[in-house]
Design a protein around this motif. Structure first.
Motif, mmCIF file in Angstrom:
data_model
loop_
_atom_site.group_PDB
_atom_site.id
_atom_site.type_symbol
_atom_site.label_atom_id
_atom_site.label_comp_id
_atom_site.label_asym_id
_atom_site.label_seq_id
_atom_site.Cartn_x
_atom_site.Cartn_y
_atom_site.Cartn_z
ATOM 1 N N MET A 1 0.842 -1.170 0.000
ATOM 2 C CA MET A 1 0.000 0.000 0.000
ATOM 3 C C MET A 1 0.893 1.240 0.000
ATOM 4 N N ILE A 2 0.513 2.217 -0.759
ATOM 5 C CA ILE A 2 1.230 3.478 -0.856
ATOM 6 C C ILE A 2 0.507 4.519 -0.009
ATOM 7 N N MET A 3 1.247 5.149 0.923
ATOM 8 C CA MET A 3 0.688 6.219 1.746
ATOM 9 C C MET A 3 1.163 7.546 1.169
ATOM 10 N N THR A 4 0.232 8.450 0.860
ATOM 11 C CA THR A 4 0.559 9.742 0.276
ATOM 12 C C THR A 4 -0.057 10.844 1.130
ATOM 13 N N ALA B 1 -10.612 -3.760 2.665
ATOM 14 C CA ALA B 1 -9.986 -4.672 1.698
ATOM 15 C C ALA B 1 -9.593 -3.952 0.408
ATOM 16 N N ASN B 2 -8.600 -4.492 -0.285
ATOM 17 C CA ASN B 2 -8.168 -4.032 -1.608
ATOM 18 C C ASN B 2 -7.751 -2.562 -1.648
ATOM 19 N N VAL B 3 -7.047 -2.121 -0.636
ATOM 20 C CA VAL B 3 -6.550 -0.743 -0.621
ATOM 21 C C VAL B 3 -5.145 -0.738 -1.198
ATOM 22 N N ARG B 4 -4.964 -0.014 -2.277
ATOM 23 C CA ARG B 4 -3.638 0.118 -2.875
ATOM 24 C C ARG B 4 -3.024 1.473 -2.588
ATOM 25 N N ALA B 5 -3.861 2.470 -2.332
ATOM 26 C CA ALA B 5 -3.372 3.820 -2.057
ATOM 27 C C ALA B 5 -4.191 4.422 -0.918
ATOM 28 N N ALA C 1 -8.132 4.467 -2.023
ATOM 29 C CA ALA C 1 -8.528 4.262 -3.414
ATOM 30 C C ALA C 1 -7.673 3.166 -4.039
ATOM 31 N N GLU C 2 -8.015 2.811 -5.269
ATOM 32 C CA GLU C 2 -7.227 1.835 -6.019
ATOM 33 C C GLU C 2 -5.891 2.412 -6.456
ATOM 34 N N ASP C 3 -5.881 3.698 -6.821
ATOM 35 C CA ASP C 3 -4.643 4.346 -7.262
ATOM 36 C C ASP C 3 -4.759 5.854 -7.050
ATOM 37 N N GLU C 4 -3.711 6.578 -7.417
ATOM 38 C CA GLU C 4 -3.664 8.020 -7.205
ATOM 39 C C GLU C 4 -4.642 8.799 -8.081
ATOM 40 N N ASN C 5 -5.048 8.250 -9.202
ATOM 41 C CA ASN C 5 -5.935 8.959 -10.134
ATOM 42 C C ASN C 5 -7.274 9.320 -9.499
#
Length: 70
Positions: A1-4, A31-35, A49-53
């Motif tokens: 997971m990416i923390m921003t 569940a299913n957290v990528r970002a 979210a799924e990604d940064e977009n």
């Protein structure tokens, strides 16, 4: 997971972004957290979210009262 970390800015914003109120998020039960995105002021997780977009089109109002965007 990416923390921003998102950046904090004044509440007066101009643009085509949607305003989203943050709710309390438990990353261990989500569940299913990528970002994950944190408030620039208090470091609380305010958006997942799924990604940064997904975060590029919104302004997130944290529970501490600050407005955040990427």
């Amino acid at each position: 997971m990416i923390m921003t970390s998102m950046r904090v800015f004044p509440s007066l914003f101009i643009g085509r972004r949607d305003l989203v109120d943050a709710v309390q998020i438990d990353l261990e039960n989500t569940a299913n957290v990528r970002a994950a995105f944190t408030c620039g002021a208090c470091d609380e997780v305010i958006l997942v979210a799924e990604d940064e977009n997904a975060a590029r089109e919104v302004v997130v109002k944290c529970r501490c009262g600050e407005y955040n965007q990427l």
